[in-house]
Design a protein around this motif. Structure first.
Motif, PDB file in Angstrom:
ATOM      1  N   ASP A  88      94.695  74.592  58.496  1.00  0.00           N
ATOM      2  CA  ASP A  88      94.224  73.678  59.531  1.00  0.00           C
ATOM      3  C   ASP A  88      93.362  72.608  58.873  1.00  0.00           C
ATOM      4  N   ALA A  89      93.781  71.361  58.992  1.00  0.00           N
ATOM      5  CA  ALA A  89      93.075  70.265  58.319  1.00  0.00           C
ATOM      6  C   ALA A  89      91.659  70.080  58.848  1.00  0.00           C
ATOM      7  N   ALA A  90      91.456  70.280  60.131  1.00  0.00           N
ATOM      8  CA  ALA A  90      90.132  70.040  60.721  1.00  0.00           C
ATOM      9  C   ALA A  90      89.144  71.148  60.380  1.00  0.00           C
ATOM     10  N   GLY A  91      89.563  72.401  60.514  1.00  0.00           N
ATOM     11  CA  GLY A  91      88.618  73.496  60.339  1.00  0.00           C
ATOM     12  C   GLY A  91      88.816  74.303  59.074  1.00  0.00           C
TER      13      GLY A  91
END
Length: 58
Positions: free
Chosen positions: A37-40
């Motif tokens: 997951d790029a965001a988290g």
């Protein structure tokens, strides 16, 4: 009026999408990372992905 494609016919296998994608995955690859997951930064292994997509029968 007919239409003929200039491209060859597409072979569509007679298996489920799940089996097409994961049917021949090796045991050694199940614990490799499938997604990050790029965001988290959460990581999902192929084993986790398969378990989420193909839950056991009830």
């Amino acid at each position: 009026m007919g239409f003929a494609s200039p491209f060859p016919d597409v072979h569509i296998p007679e298996v489920s999408v799940f089996d097409l994608l994961f049917g021949d995955i090796e045991q050694a690859d199940l614990d490799r990372i499938a997604f990050i997951d790029a965001a988290g930064g959460a990581r999902t292994t192929y084993r986790e992905l398969i378990d989420r997509l193909n839950p056991p029968p009830r």
